[in-house]
Enzyme design. Structure first.
Site, short mmCIF file in Angstrom:
data_model
loop_
_atom_site.label_atom_id
_atom_site.label_comp_id
_atom_site.label_asym_id
_atom_site.label_seq_id
_atom_site.Cartn_x
_atom_site.Cartn_y
_atom_site.Cartn_z
N TYR A 193 -7.73 63.67 70.84
CA TYR A 193 -8.05 62.48 71.65
C TYR A 193 -9.34 62.65 72.44
CZ TYR A 193 -3.50 60.22 70.92
OH TYR A 193 -2.41 59.59 70.38
N LYS B 102 2.22 73.09 67.13
CA LYS B 102 2.38 73.33 65.69
C LYS B 102 1.54 74.59 65.44
CE LYS B 102 4.17 71.74 61.94
NZ LYS B 102 5.56 71.90 61.63
N ASP C 214 7.91 69.38 65.44
CA ASP C 214 8.84 68.71 64.52
C ASP C 214 10.29 69.06 64.88
OD1 ASP C 214 8.04 71.25 63.83
OD2 ASP C 214 7.96 70.92 61.68
N ASP D 238 1.44 62.31 73.83
CA ASP D 238 1.42 60.86 73.76
C ASP D 238 2.63 60.37 72.97
OD1 ASP D 238 0.64 58.24 73.88
OD2 ASP D 238 -0.90 58.40 72.34
#
Ligand code: NAD
Length: 359
Positions: free
Chosen positions: A123, A190, A223, A247
């Site tokens: 972002y 991740k 995840d 977000d």
């Protein structure tokens, strides 16, 4: 007396802000509101949706309560919300999600806090459009550096994450946990796939965690977190995440406790803090006295905590919880059916909270 910049915003912002202002004043804390404009309604007169005077006011007061602001599409103006965060260095986004009895939700035992990094990651706004000369230049350079080749027709988004940026948000999360007697901080990444960005975030987390031995440090992949939140949301406490995951996950956690109408937030930096709901300006309800001000009122509670007025903050939270638990004088979205004729408007719901505060 606290000097606070009050930005009503646009769409449903002004009616939500007015309800919130009245409720905050009813807590007995004195505010000197410095009302400042921003959003689509001032674009024509000011030539910008974020006038310099508004920014200067937040810099001066160091604290603001803000209504939602529409991001106009196709006008060339970037989001006022993003601009405020960047201009004021608001690196931490705080989004608590808590179940209150009477709230319409699948779960009744959620009490977690999302701490999202606000300035880096995908972002950061560093992007190269597919087919542009800039994209071609970046692709040529990268293809020269590595065996793995990027297709020349690609668009490119860059994911920058610095050790300093990781450390300040992770410290913010642990400090928050310590201050609010939270037991566990979970680092969400991740890191198994993106070793130099998410992996960096995780290694900084492991170092910083050593300074907070009384707080349990968990490591969870994003995840696995999604599944865990849906199956056992009560297990999670404070979550610290890079910008993009933060977000997405904060909308998911809002959904666990009753939706956008009840999800508060704060954007916090070293010199300033801006408190605002997670939701947007819901323009189709503008002026109808219909939408739920809970998210913005609870953002006001976060502001009271930030100002050190924690007793007033708790008193306010209890009053909101009591009105929701009774379920009579609440907005349509808190009723069992959305067309329930007994639902009250934004202002009347605020009146019910003000009455509770006086009891
Ligand atoms: P939104 O959050 O404004 O509304 C989506 C839907 O959620 C609404 O139609 C409504 O059904 C529900 N909703 C939202 N707030 C509610 C409330 N307080 N009470 C009851 N129901 C509520 O999202 P959107 O329509 O995608 O965005 C509208 C505008 O707001 C866009 O221009 C967007 O860029 C902007 N936005 C601003 C902020 C901000 O100011 N921080 C945040 C998100 C979106």
């Amino acid at each position: 007396m606290f000097n606070v910049t009050l930005i009503p915003g646009d769409g449903t912002g002004p009616e939500l802000t007015e309800a919130t202002r009245r409720v905050l004043e009813a807590t007995g804390i004195a505010f000197n509101w410095d009302v400042q404009e921003a959003g689509v309604d001032v674009m024509e007169s000011a030539g910008t949706p974020l006038p310099e005077a508004t920014l200067a006011s937040v810099r001066r007061n160091g604290i603001a309560l803000k209504g939602p602001i529409t991001t106009p599409i196709g006008t060339g103006f970037r989001s006022v919300n993003v601009a405020l965060r960047h201009e004021l260095g608001l690196y931490a986004c705080l989004r608590p999600c808590k179940s209150y009895p009477g709230m319409r939700s699948r779960y009744d035992n959620v009490d977690l806090v999302v701490v999202r990094e606000n300035t880096e990651d995908l972002y950061a706004g560093i992007e190269y459009e597919a087919g542009s000369p800039e994209a071609a230049e970046v692709i040529t350079m990268l293809n020269g550096m590595q065996a793995k080749q990027i297709a020349p027709s690609s668009g490119i988004s860059i994911k920058p994450m610095s050790p300093e940026g990781c450390e300040r948000i992770i410290r913010y999360a642990f400090d928050y946990a310590r201050k609010h007697s939270r037991k566990r901080v979970s680092c969400i990444t991740k890191a198994n796939i993106m070793k130099f960005t998410d992996g960096l975030f995780l290694s900084v987390f492991r170092e910083v965690a050593k300074d907070y031995p009384e707080i349990e440090a968990w490591e969870t992949l994003v995840d696995a977190l999604c599944m865990g939140l849906v199956q056992r949301p009560e297990e999670f406490d404070v979550l610290v995440l890079p910008n993009l995951y933060g977000d997405i996950i904060s909308d998911l956690t809002a959904g666990l406790v009753g939706g956008l109408g009840v999800a508060p937030g704060g954007n916090i930096g070293l010199d300033a803090a801006v408190f605002e709901a997670t939701h947007g300006s819901a323009p189709k309800y503008k002026g109808l006295n219909r939408v739920n001000p809970t998210a913005m009122i609870l953002s006001g509670k976060l502001m009271l905590d930030h100002l050190g007025e924690t007793d007033a903050g708790t008193h306010l939270e209890n009053a909101v919880a009591a009105v929701i638990a009774e379920g009579d004088r609440v907005t349509y979205d808190l009723k069992p059916s959305r067309d329930d004729p007994s639902a009250v408007g934004t202002a009347e719901y605020a009146d019910a909270i003000i009455e509770k505060l006086a009891e």
